[in-house]
Motif scaffolding. Structure first.
Motif, PDB file in Angstrom:
ATOM      1  N   GLU A 146       0.826  -1.211   0.000  1.00 11.26           N
ATOM      2  CA  GLU A 146       0.000   0.000   0.000  1.00 11.26           C
ATOM      3  C   GLU A 146       0.856   1.256   0.000  1.00 11.26           C
ATOM      4  N   HIS A 183      -3.463   0.085  -5.864  1.00 11.69           N
ATOM      5  CA  HIS A 183      -4.191  -0.740  -4.880  1.00 11.69           C
ATOM      6  C   HIS A 183      -4.862   0.166  -3.843  1.00 11.69           C
ATOM      7  N   LYS A 187      -9.064   1.055  -3.424  1.00 11.18           N
ATOM      8  CA  LYS A 187      -9.822   0.766  -2.188  1.00 11.18           C
ATOM      9  C   LYS A 187     -10.529   2.025  -1.682  1.00 11.18           C
ATOM     10  N   VAL A 210      -7.705  -7.463  -4.694  1.00 10.00           N
ATOM     11  CA  VAL A 210      -8.249  -6.104  -4.831  1.00 10.00           C
ATOM     12  C   VAL A 210      -9.480  -6.140  -5.736  1.00 10.00           C
TER      13      VAL A 210
END
Ligand code: CP
Length: 319
Positions: A146, A183, A187, A210
């Motif tokens: 992340e 990613h 989200k 994902v």
């Protein structure tokens, strides 16, 4: 300090919190942070900075190279009157090169600092550091995992450029497999009413973990190999670099490098009100001839990174 499984916004209070994953954020907290970033922009544009974080110390600990994330955190701390221990020119000049563990490095640096910003090449390293530390840890990218502060500044930029985060068609292009910015941003976008288009070579498709979150959220989503399939309907074109350093087999990198390039010709097919973004560095994905197109938002996006990081540092340090 550990915030695993902890959504932060129950009382919109980021003080003393780690920032490890975008999963910690909901729309109330995002609105709060974006309003604080606007406040920071106003401060910088009017008086340059203030002394909210005077006598506070940030350590920037970077195990991977960086220009924007490291510099913008340093600039953010300086603008708010704080000081920085910069371990950003390569941990080979620190005791990491002598074999010091992440645990000992973090436990040492927290003796001098009020907050640590950590970039590391291993997925999960920021959470591990947070487990060791008693001061807040901010994840500045953990391998292919992340990059939450990048996603926050990306989302803030979309809101600034288009005035909304709802009703948009957002296309992400490039290395969707290893691209941690993709990613994290994906989200965050699941909180909004968006359509998503993912454009990559077969080898670099978005990871299933994902993609399953996207599908479970009921988002309108499609995948393709060609940016020409999506450019005419996109409100946001989020370009990314194919990252040579993430490939263990360089022959595979050679197969896919240069897969996509946004050219002035392709831009003629795009909407008049559309936004081109890129987390940078770029290595050929966006033709330099596009830089002066008003739709090219990537340098404004870079500046927004400083405002978002000012907002995060002030909030985490209780100001
Ligand atoms: N976007 C980004 O993370 O850039 P740097 O690698 O230069 O920090």
């Amino acid at each position: 300090m550990s915030t695993q499984n902890n959504t932060l916004s129950s009382n919109i209070n980021l003080a003393h919190q780690d920032i490890i994953s975008v999963n910690q954020f909901d729309t109330d907290l995002l609105d709060y942070l974006f309003n604080r970033a606007e406040e920071m922009r106003h401060i910088v544009e009017t008086v340059g900075g203030n002394d909210w974080l005077s006598h506070r110390v940030l350590t920037c600990l970077f195990y991977e190279p960086s220009t924007r994330t490291s510099s913008s955190f340093i600039a953010a701390m300086n603008r708010l009157g704080g000081r920085v221990i910069p371990i950003t020119q390569g941990v080979q000049f620190s005791s990491v090169s002598k074999g010091e563990s992440l645990a000992d490095t973090i436990r040492t640096l927290e003796q001098y600092s009020d907050v640590v910003v950590l970039r590391h090449d291993k997925v999960g390293a920021a959470q591990r550091a947070a487990d060791y530390a008693d001061i807040p840890i901010i994840n500045a990218g953990d391998g292919a995992g992340e990059h939450p502060t990048q996603a926050l500044l990306d989302l803030f930029t979309i809101r600034e450029e288009l005035g909304t985060l709802d009703g948009l068609r957002i296309a992400m292009v490039g290395d969707l497999r290893y691209g941690r910015t993709v990613h994290s941003l994906t989200k965050l976008l699941l909180h909004y009413d968006v359509s998503l288009r993912f454009v990559s070579p077969e080898l670099l498709r978005l990871p299933l973990t994902v993609m399953n979150q996207v599908i479970d959220a009921g988002i309108d989503v499609r995948e393709t190999h060609d940016v020409a399939d999506v450019i005419d309907n996109a409100d946001v074109l989020y370009m990314t670099r194919i990252q040579r350093e993430r490939f263990s087999d360089l022959a595979q990198y050679e197969e896919v490098k240069g897969h996509h390039e946004l050219t002035p010709e392709l831009m003629t097919q795009a909407k008049e009100k559309m936004t081109v973004m890129h987390p940078f560095p770029r290595v050929g994905e966006i033709h330099y001839g596009i830089d002066h197109d008003p739709r090219a938002a990537y340098f404004r996006q870079i500046k927004n990174g400083m405002y978002i990081r000012m907002a995060l540092l002030a909030s985490v340090l209780g100001k």
